[in-house]
Design a protein around this motif. Structure first.
Motif, PDB file in Angstrom:
ATOM      1  N   ILE A 208     -42.477  15.471  57.994  1.00 34.85           N
ATOM      2  CA  ILE A 208     -42.649  16.923  57.948  1.00 34.85           C
ATOM      3  C   ILE A 208     -42.358  17.457  56.543  1.00 34.85           C
ATOM      4  N   ALA A 209     -41.349  16.874  55.885  1.00 31.76           N
ATOM      5  CA  ALA A 209     -41.018  17.306  54.522  1.00 31.76           C
ATOM      6  C   ALA A 209     -42.164  17.014  53.560  1.00 31.76           C
ATOM      7  N   LYS A 210     -42.890  15.930  53.785  1.00 31.02           N
ATOM      8  CA  LYS A 210     -44.011  15.569  52.911  1.00 31.02           C
ATOM      9  C   LYS A 210     -45.177  16.544  53.014  1.00 31.02           C
ATOM     10  N   VAL A 211     -45.450  17.024  54.231  1.00 35.48           N
ATOM     11  CA  VAL A 211     -46.653  17.846  54.453  1.00 35.48           C
ATOM     12  C   VAL A 211     -46.336  19.318  54.670  1.00 35.48           C
ATOM     13  N   HIS A 212     -45.090  19.728  54.425  1.00 34.85           N
ATOM     14  CA  HIS A 212     -44.733  21.138  54.649  1.00 34.85           C
ATOM     15  C   HIS A 212     -45.534  22.038  53.711  1.00 34.85           C
ATOM     16  N   PRO A 213     -46.109  23.126  54.240  1.00 36.35           N
ATOM     17  CA  PRO A 213     -46.942  24.012  53.402  1.00 36.35           C
ATOM     18  C   PRO A 213     -46.220  24.554  52.166  1.00 36.35           C
ATOM     19  N   ASP A 214     -44.903  24.729  52.237  1.00 37.40           N
ATOM     20  CA  ASP A 214     -44.169  25.253  51.082  1.00 37.40           C
ATOM     21  C   ASP A 214     -44.103  24.252  49.938  1.00 37.40           C
ATOM     22  N   LYS A 215     -44.293  22.968  50.231  1.00 41.50           N
ATOM     23  CA  LYS A 215     -44.214  21.937  49.188  1.00 41.50           C
ATOM     24  C   LYS A 215     -45.549  21.705  48.483  1.00 41.50           C
ATOM     25  N   LEU A 216     -46.643  22.092  49.123  1.00 47.25           N
ATOM     26  CA  LEU A 216     -47.979  21.802  48.592  1.00 47.25           C
ATOM     27  C   LEU A 216     -48.598  23.070  48.012  1.00 47.25           C
ATOM     28  N   LYS A 217     -48.752  23.107  46.708  1.00 42.55           N
ATOM     29  CA  LYS A 217     -49.270  24.283  46.017  1.00 42.55           C
ATOM     30  C   LYS A 217     -50.608  23.960  45.366  1.00 42.55           C
ATOM     31  N   THR A 218     -51.265  25.008  44.876  1.00 43.00           N
ATOM     32  CA  THR A 218     -52.568  24.815  44.233  1.00 43.00           C
ATOM     33  C   THR A 218     -52.454  23.974  42.965  1.00 43.00           C
ATOM     34  N   GLY A 219     -51.266  23.960  42.350  1.00 43.13           N
ATOM     35  CA  GLY A 219     -51.109  23.211  41.110  1.00 43.13           C
ATOM     36  C   GLY A 219     -50.966  21.711  41.304  1.00 43.13           C
ATOM     37  N   ASN A 220     -50.581  21.266  42.510  1.00 40.64           N
ATOM     38  CA  ASN A 220     -50.370  19.831  42.702  1.00 40.64           C
ATOM     39  C   ASN A 220     -51.221  19.223  43.813  1.00 40.64           C
ATOM     40  N   THR A 221     -52.081  20.006  44.433  1.00 39.34           N
ATOM     41  CA  THR A 221     -52.953  19.483  45.488  1.00 39.34           C
ATOM     42  C   THR A 221     -54.306  20.190  45.446  1.00 39.34           C
ATOM     43  N   LEU A 228     -55.686  19.183  55.140  1.00 39.44           N
ATOM     44  CA  LEU A 228     -55.265  17.991  55.890  1.00 39.44           C
ATOM     45  C   LEU A 228     -53.776  18.053  56.216  1.00 39.44           C
ATOM     46  N   ALA A 229     -52.973  18.446  55.225  1.00 41.70           N
ATOM     47  CA  ALA A 229     -51.529  18.529  55.446  1.00 41.70           C
ATOM     48  C   ALA A 229     -51.192  19.539  56.532  1.00 41.70           C
ATOM     49  N   ASN A 230     -51.892  20.647  56.560  1.00 39.94           N
ATOM     50  CA  ASN A 230     -51.645  21.654  57.600  1.00 39.94           C
ATOM     51  C   ASN A 230     -51.959  21.090  58.988  1.00 39.94           C
ATOM     52  N   GLY A 231     -53.051  20.311  59.091  1.00 38.04           N
ATOM     53  CA  GLY A 231     -53.394  19.710  60.370  1.00 38.04           C
ATOM     54  C   GLY A 231     -52.377  18.674  60.809  1.00 38.04           C
ATOM     55  N   VAL A 232     -51.886  17.866  59.856  1.00 37.38           N
ATOM     56  CA  VAL A 232     -50.863  16.866  60.174  1.00 37.38           C
ATOM     57  C   VAL A 232     -49.558  17.548  60.566  1.00 37.38           C
ATOM     58  N   PHE A 233     -49.188  18.589  59.826  1.00 33.41           N
ATOM     59  CA  PHE A 233     -47.962  19.342  60.112  1.00 33.41           C
ATOM     60  C   PHE A 233     -47.982  19.879  61.544  1.00 33.41           C
ATOM     61  N   ALA A 234     -49.100  20.470  61.935  1.00 35.76           N
ATOM     62  CA  ALA A 234     -49.212  21.030  63.288  1.00 35.76           C
ATOM     63  C   ALA A 234     -49.198  19.921  64.341  1.00 35.76           C
ATOM     64  N   GLY A 235     -49.901  18.796  64.065  1.00 34.87           N
ATOM     65  CA  GLY A 235     -49.954  17.706  65.031  1.00 34.87           C
ATOM     66  C   GLY A 235     -48.595  17.054  65.255  1.00 34.87           C
ATOM     67  N   LEU A 236     -47.834  16.855  64.172  1.00 38.41           N
ATOM     68  CA  LEU A 236     -46.498  16.265  64.304  1.00 38.41           C
ATOM     69  C   LEU A 236     -45.552  17.186  65.060  1.00 38.41           C
ATOM     70  N   ASN A 237     -45.619  18.473  64.773  1.00 39.53           N
ATOM     71  CA  ASN A 237     -44.745  19.423  65.469  1.00 39.53           C
ATOM     72  C   ASN A 237     -45.030  19.458  66.969  1.00 39.53           C
TER      73      ASN A 237
END
Length: 245
Positions: A208-221, A228-237
């Motif tokens: 969850i820490a890897k794909v959390h929306p707060d960690k992924l910004k336009t500058g690094n992804t 994809l991260a949003n879909g994984v985040f929701a599926g894991l939760n």
């Protein structure tokens, strides 16, 4: 053409989508319509056109379909109240919004001497704030279009990852490497590392820490990676909720 006219031109198109609430086949475009209306209301506020901004915010606050709920509805309600306060304050100071100026009689004033001509002066340039607003609006519109183009492929990858094991958090964690991109740095986890509940919780927390929306910004992804991260985040939760029951 000024920024207000640009935004109004956009809404001439998007308004159609807002009026067809509940009609099959148009729901995918409603999110864009709401965003366009938000940007126009914010732009009008930025130009201190409080009464016109209030009308747009109240319209957003009154929407009932699911995409208009949550933060959008709360922001619209808050902003409408703020605009009403500014309209009341402006009325007390004798300031009148452009939208309502035509309905108020104009008092007769004494003629003033003509100002000296400025033949050398060129057309006025748009303000820096207006330029920034227009650039931000254009960037958001481009992202919205790209998001629509990527939606089908991203949905297919998420479904391939979680299909048939939506509530099996162990299986989802053990197959994360099939959906996440290498640069994210996720190391494959074997099922032998997910035997006890405490092991599952540790791996789930790291994922969850890897794909959390707060960690992924336009500058690094990229936009696709964030989707994809949003879909994984929701599926894991969702799977974690089933695991805890």
């Amino acid at each position: 053409m000024g920024i207000a006219e640009d935004l109004s031109g956009l809404m001439d198109i998007q308004d159609d989508f807002l009026t067809f609430d509940g009609v099959p086949g148009r729901l995918d475009l409603k999110e864009q319509a709401v965003k366009a209306l938000q940007r126009r209301a914010s732009g009008l506020e930025g130009m201190e056109r409080w009464d016109r901004a209030r009308v747009d915010w109240e319209r957003l606050a009154g929407l009932h379909w699911s995409q208009a709920q949550g933060k959008v509805k709360e922001e619209a309600t808050r902003s409408a109240g703020r605009c009403r306060s500014m309209v009341t304050s402006a009325a007390g100071k004798g300031i009148i919004d452009d939208a309502s100026r035509s309905s108020v009689p104009t008092p007769k004033s004494r003629p003033r001497p003509p100002l000296p001509s400025r033949a050398s002066a060129g057309p006025s340039k748009p303000s820096e704030a207006a330029r920034r607003l227009k650039a931000a609006d254009a960037a958001q519109e481009a992202e919205d279009n790209e998001r629509i183009q990527l939606k089908d492929s991203v949905d297919a990858r998420i479904q391939a990852w979680k299909g048939g094991k939506e509530t099996n958090v162990r299986a989802l964690i053990a197959s994360l490497e099939t959906v996440l991109w290498p640069e994210l740095g996720w190391a494959k986890v074997g099922m032998h590392e997910l035997v006890t509940p405490s092991q599952v919780k540790i791996r789930y927390t790291k994922a969850i820490a890897k794909v959390h929306p707060d960690k992924l910004k336009t500058g690094n992804t990229t936009l696709e990676q964030r989707m994809l991260a949003n879909g994984v985040f929701a599926g894991l939760n969702e799977a974690w909720g089933a695991f805890k029951q």
